[in-house]
Design a protein around this motif. Sequence first.
Motif, PDB file in Angstrom:
ATOM      1  N   UNK A  91      -6.250   4.451   4.983  1.00  0.00           N
ATOM      2  CA  UNK A  91      -7.452   4.352   5.726  1.00  0.00           C
ATOM      3  C   UNK A  91      -7.358   2.803   5.574  1.00  0.00           C
ATOM      4  N   UNK A  92      -7.378   2.234   4.247  1.00  0.00           N
ATOM      5  CA  UNK A  92      -7.480   0.891   4.300  1.00  0.00           C
ATOM      6  C   UNK A  92      -6.601  -0.002   5.035  1.00  0.00           C
ATOM      7  N   UNK A  93      -5.354   0.335   5.409  1.00  0.00           N
ATOM      8  CA  UNK A  93      -4.398  -0.258   6.083  1.00  0.00           C
ATOM      9  C   UNK A  93      -5.198  -0.513   7.639  1.00  0.00           C
ATOM     10  N   UNK A  94      -5.563   0.785   8.211  1.00  0.00           N
ATOM     11  CA  UNK A  94      -5.986   0.841   9.463  1.00  0.00           C
ATOM     12  C   UNK A  94      -7.338   0.144   9.553  1.00  0.00           C
ATOM     13  N   UNK A 122      -2.083   0.946  14.207  1.00  0.00           N
ATOM     14  CA  UNK A 122      -0.533   0.975  14.106  1.00  0.00           C
ATOM     15  C   UNK A 122      -0.184   0.555  12.628  1.00  0.00           C
ATOM     16  N   UNK A 123      -0.859  -0.293  12.062  1.00  0.00           N
ATOM     17  CA  UNK A 123      -0.713  -0.590  10.616  1.00  0.00           C
ATOM     18  C   UNK A 123      -0.571   0.402   9.725  1.00  0.00           C
ATOM     19  N   UNK A 124      -1.822   1.617   9.842  1.00  0.00           N
ATOM     20  CA  UNK A 124      -2.020   2.716   9.047  1.00  0.00           C
ATOM     21  C   UNK A 124      -1.026   3.733   9.300  1.00  0.00           C
ATOM     22  N   UNK A 125      -0.468   3.914  10.372  1.00  0.00           N
ATOM     23  CA  UNK A 125       0.786   4.726  10.819  1.00  0.00           C
ATOM     24  C   UNK A 125       1.822   4.164  10.133  1.00  0.00           C
ATOM     25  N   UNK A 126       2.260   2.708  10.069  1.00  0.00           N
ATOM     26  CA  UNK A 126       3.469   2.453   9.382  1.00  0.00           C
ATOM     27  C   UNK A 126       3.172   2.585   7.848  1.00  0.00           C
ATOM     28  N   UNK A 127       1.927   2.538   7.312  1.00  0.00           N
ATOM     29  CA  UNK A 127       1.983   2.746   5.790  1.00  0.00           C
ATOM     30  C   UNK A 127       1.995   4.190   5.570  1.00  0.00           C
ATOM     31  N   UNK A 128       1.535   5.179   6.557  1.00  0.00           N
ATOM     32  CA  UNK A 128       2.057   6.587   6.164  1.00  0.00           C
ATOM     33  C   UNK A 128       3.548   6.984   6.335  1.00  0.00           C
ATOM     34  N   UNK A 173       0.846  -1.325   0.155  1.00  0.00           N
ATOM     35  CA  UNK A 173      -0.006  -0.083  -0.072  1.00  0.00           C
ATOM     36  C   UNK A 173       0.877   1.087   0.079  1.00  0.00           C
ATOM     37  N   UNK A 174       1.817   1.146   0.838  1.00  0.00           N
ATOM     38  CA  UNK A 174       2.853   2.370   0.751  1.00  0.00           C
ATOM     39  C   UNK A 174       3.554   2.718  -0.750  1.00  0.00           C
ATOM     40  N   UNK A 175       3.705   1.524  -1.357  1.00  0.00           N
ATOM     41  CA  UNK A 175       4.619   1.764  -2.718  1.00  0.00           C
ATOM     42  C   UNK A 175       3.439   2.128  -3.698  1.00  0.00           C
TER      43      UNK A 175
END
Length: 304
Positions: free
Chosen positions: A143-146, A152-158, A114-116
Amino acid sequence: MLPSATMNILKVHGCYRLQPPISHLSQNIHPSSLTTHHKSKLCHVSSPSIHSSNPQFRISRTNSNLRNVRVSEIGAPLWTQKDDKQDNSGSPEDLTMNGEAYQKTLRLVECSMFAALGGLAYILSSSLAIENYFGCFFALPIVFSSMRWDIVAGRKTMVATATLLLVLAGPIKALTYLLMHGFLGLAMGSLWRSKANWGVSIFTSAIVRAIGAMGYVVMYSFLIRENILALITINIHASATFILTSLGFLTIPSMNLIYAIFGTLLLLNCCFFVFLLHLLYALFFTRLGMKASLRLPKWFAKAI
């Protein structure tokens, strides 16, 4: 004739050696010393004398006596097969679909993907000057990761997306993404994950978007060495004075009123934008089968 054949067999280099019985040895003798003792005491019998004298003679006394040797103390082994099975007993369970290691690996892989995806879409949109048309999708991976895993996953993606933009496009693009889309996506994902009301979610996300927009203006003001915020307020002041004069009011609005008008307009703009994002993302998650994890308004739930 028989005694002479026996004497020829036991003749070793011109000497006769008698071996003590092994069964009378002490039980405390180490096996290594016992082996050395036998090696030094056993005689090498010449093959010509054996074949010529008595071929049916067998030397089996040593093997039969070695069976009676006992060792007093044997140390415990440092490693056993049982310990190895106990150490590796949990590894197959962790690799299953519900295993902890599998879930952590899957979450890490999805956050990276998702980050890529978000970083690549932002770079292409900025390069092709179509950022205003696809700006509503930049916060979607966060939002999708969260919603898929946790906050925590959403913050890591950001953070991963910002780091990727920092490496590929420089710090300006990374800060712009964080101020305009990153913190907004994290706020929306956190509020949706906690199943907050849409009114609270829209108002809070709009405030986060407005603060990010103000930070964006301050950053570019520092870069171009020009106070963009002052230029905006001056234009608002001139527009308000012209409107009041055209209506017959010969008054000049104060700067505090101008700041209030500017803040109100900015907050309204952010509220409309965040409301459209709520509608778009809710429809997207519903089509993906995640309707049970959403707290939708009644009118929107009936509409879809």
